[in-house]
Design a protein around this motif. Structure first.
Motif, short mmCIF file in Angstrom:
data_model
loop_
_atom_site.label_atom_id
_atom_site.label_comp_id
_atom_site.label_asym_id
_atom_site.label_seq_id
_atom_site.Cartn_x
_atom_site.Cartn_y
_atom_site.Cartn_z
N SER A 100 0.82 -1.21 0.00
CA SER A 100 0.00 0.00 0.00
C SER A 100 0.85 1.26 0.00
N SER A 101 2.08 1.14 0.48
CA SER A 101 3.00 2.27 0.49
C SER A 101 4.41 1.74 0.68
N ASP A 102 5.37 2.45 0.19
CA ASP A 102 6.76 2.04 0.41
C ASP A 102 7.35 2.75 1.63
N GLU A 103 6.51 3.51 2.34
CA GLU A 103 6.94 4.15 3.58
C GLU A 103 5.75 4.27 4.52
N ILE A 104 5.87 3.72 5.71
CA ILE A 104 4.79 3.82 6.70
C ILE A 104 5.37 4.27 8.03
N ARG A 105 4.50 4.79 8.88
CA ARG A 105 4.91 5.23 10.21
C ARG A 105 4.51 4.21 11.25
N VAL A 106 5.27 4.18 12.35
CA VAL A 106 4.89 3.33 13.47
C VAL A 106 3.48 3.69 13.92
N GLY A 107 2.65 2.70 14.12
CA GLY A 107 1.25 2.91 14.47
C GLY A 107 0.31 2.68 13.31
N GLU A 108 0.88 2.69 12.09
CA GLU A 108 0.05 2.49 10.91
C GLU A 108 0.01 1.02 10.51
N GLU A 109 -0.72 0.76 9.44
CA GLU A 109 -0.92 -0.59 8.94
C GLU A 109 -0.39 -0.68 7.51
N LEU A 110 0.36 -1.75 7.24
CA LEU A 110 0.85 -1.99 5.89
C LEU A 110 -0.06 -3.00 5.22
N ARG A 111 -0.72 -2.59 4.15
CA ARG A 111 -1.57 -3.49 3.39
C ARG A 111 -0.79 -4.00 2.18
N PHE A 112 -1.05 -5.23 1.81
CA PHE A 112 -0.33 -5.79 0.66
C PHE A 112 -1.20 -6.85 -0.03
N SER A 113 -0.87 -7.11 -1.28
CA SER A 113 -1.60 -8.11 -2.06
C SER A 113 -0.63 -8.81 -3.01
N PHE A 114 -1.00 -10.01 -3.42
CA PHE A 114 -0.19 -10.75 -4.37
C PHE A 114 -1.03 -11.86 -4.99
N LYS A 115 -0.50 -12.46 -6.05
CA LYS A 115 -1.18 -13.56 -6.73
C LYS A 115 -0.35 -14.82 -6.65
N VAL A 116 -1.04 -15.95 -6.57
CA VAL A 116 -0.38 -17.26 -6.49
C VAL A 116 -0.93 -18.13 -7.62
N ARG A 117 -0.04 -18.68 -8.43
CA ARG A 117 -0.46 -19.57 -9.50
C ARG A 117 0.19 -20.94 -9.32
N SER A 118 -0.61 -21.98 -9.50
CA SER A 118 -0.10 -23.35 -9.40
C SER A 118 0.33 -23.87 -10.76
N GLU A 119 1.49 -24.47 -10.80
CA GLU A 119 1.95 -25.16 -12.00
C GLU A 119 1.95 -26.67 -11.82
#
Length: 374
Positions: free
Chosen positions: A273-292
């Motif tokens: 969600s950001s490449d810089e966050i402050r203490v007390g905040e929340e880091l949100r993230f997402s990714f994709k997973v594919r099976s081979e």
């Protein structure tokens, strides 16, 4: 005005000390109840949890008869009734903790009297920490005693056999002999692995988790044998016992839980969600997973945060993210968040951090971010 937040040390308070003094006074009329209370209570505010227990133990030594055997007989006579439930509840019974400490501190040279005292006390609280000096000084006799109580009618006594032998019991000195060779402990746990009491089975799992930190292969091999019991109770023990080595990506542990550590998985599109966050905040993230893979595959998805430490280096910590089952060729999307709220157990340090995705023990995509203190 807000009330002060309760701290664990507060279990050792005026009411507890007066209750202990009253119990002793009822069985030994010469006990100076008032002087005992006065020797302890004014000093409590300045002391932490362990020091409060220590003060009470030392005060028992001061106010009880100097004959150790006589003093212990008074303490045993003053004990409340044995616990009758299936597990510990609330903060009841903490007055017995310093009595256990009294036994291990002043009775190490009087084995028979002390072991009997700890047996009686553990049926009312827990002597898990104070049995350990006896394990170290009298390993053969004490392990024989612990084997006997695996068959005790009290689940609190049975739990002592497992909890007291944990190589890395929290808030207690480690047992280096069992860190080096856990076989004597596992022989005890064999007798408790099907215990009808959940509290005892949880202790078995926690003990195995301790052992896994020094001897992961031995734990996995043990649980491979136990898994043949094929019961829900054993499935729970296995899952709980392997929690540390699963995070470490131990291949045998993963296979035991049904995860293929060599599964062909591709992780893509990791976004923060950001490449810089402050203490007390929340880091949100997402990714994709594919099976081979060519068949359905179970996934244990973890996130690894590489925290900046005080020494200027990063240290990784693994967090559980999701358990998924993915079809051949399927792509799934994962969204999660990690809080950087201030907590007492994890100090934060400004600087470069990283978030990495781990699936079935294998590390995949990684992204950096900066944590600031402002």
């Amino acid at each position: 005005m807000m009330a002060e937040q309760f701290q664990l040390r507060d279990v050792f308070n005026l009411a507890l000390v007066k209750d202990l003094a009253g119990n002793i006074g009822r069985v030994w009329v010469e006990f100076e109840e008032g002087a005992f209370v006065e020797a302890i209570v004014p000093r409590l505010p300045e002391l932490n949890f362990g020091d409060r227990s220590s003060l009470i133990a030392d005060s028992l030594r001061r106010f009880l008869p100097q004959s150790y055997e006589r003093a212990v007989s008074i303490l045993i006579a003053a004990l409340p009734p044995e616990l009758t439930g299936d597990m510990f509840t609330g903060y009841d019974g903490f007055e017995i903790m310093p009595q256990c400490l009294f036994v291990s501190r002043y009775g190490l040279d009087d084995y028979d009297v002390s072991i009997n005292a700890l047996y009686e006390m553990t049926k009312r609280f827990s002597a898990e920490g104070d049995i350990r000096p006896f394990i170290q000084k009298y390993p053969v006799k004490t392990m024989a005693f612990l084997h006997r109580i695996t068959q005790d009618k009290s689940p609190f006594a049975r739990r002592l056999a497992s909890e007291g032998t944990r190589p890395r019991l929290p808030l207690a000195p480690r047992l280096p002999a069992f860190q080096k060779d856990p076989v004597p402990v596992i022989e005890l746990l064999e007798k408790l692995k099907e215990d009808p009491n959940l509290m005892v089975r949880r202790s078995v799992a926690n003990n195995l988790n301790d052992i896994s930190k020094d001897n992961p292969d031995i734990v996995v091999q043990t649980l491979e044998k136990w898994q043949k019991l094929d019961t829900p109770e054993m499935d729970w023990i296995i899952s709980h016992a392997l929690r540390t080595v699963l995070k470490q990506g131990h291949p045998g542990a993963l296979r035991l839980m049904g995860y293929d550590p060599k599964a062909r998985i591709v992780v893509s599109d990791l976004e923060l969600s950001s490449d810089e966050i402050r203490v007390g905040e929340e880091l949100r993230f997402s990714f994709k997973v594919r099976s081979e893979e060519e068949r359905p595959c179970a996934l244990m998805i973890d996130t690894v945060i590489h925290y900046m430490k005080a020494n200027g280096r990063q240290k990784a910590k693994v967090f559980k993210a999701a358990k998924k089952r993915i079809a051949p060729g399927e792509t799934i999307s994962i969204e999660r968040a990690r809080s950087f709220k201030v907590i007492n157990t994890r100090p934060y340090y400004a600087g470069l951090h990283a978030l990495e995705i781990q699936i079935n023990g294998q590390r995949h995509a990684c992204a950096d971010f900066t944590l600031t203190m402002e």
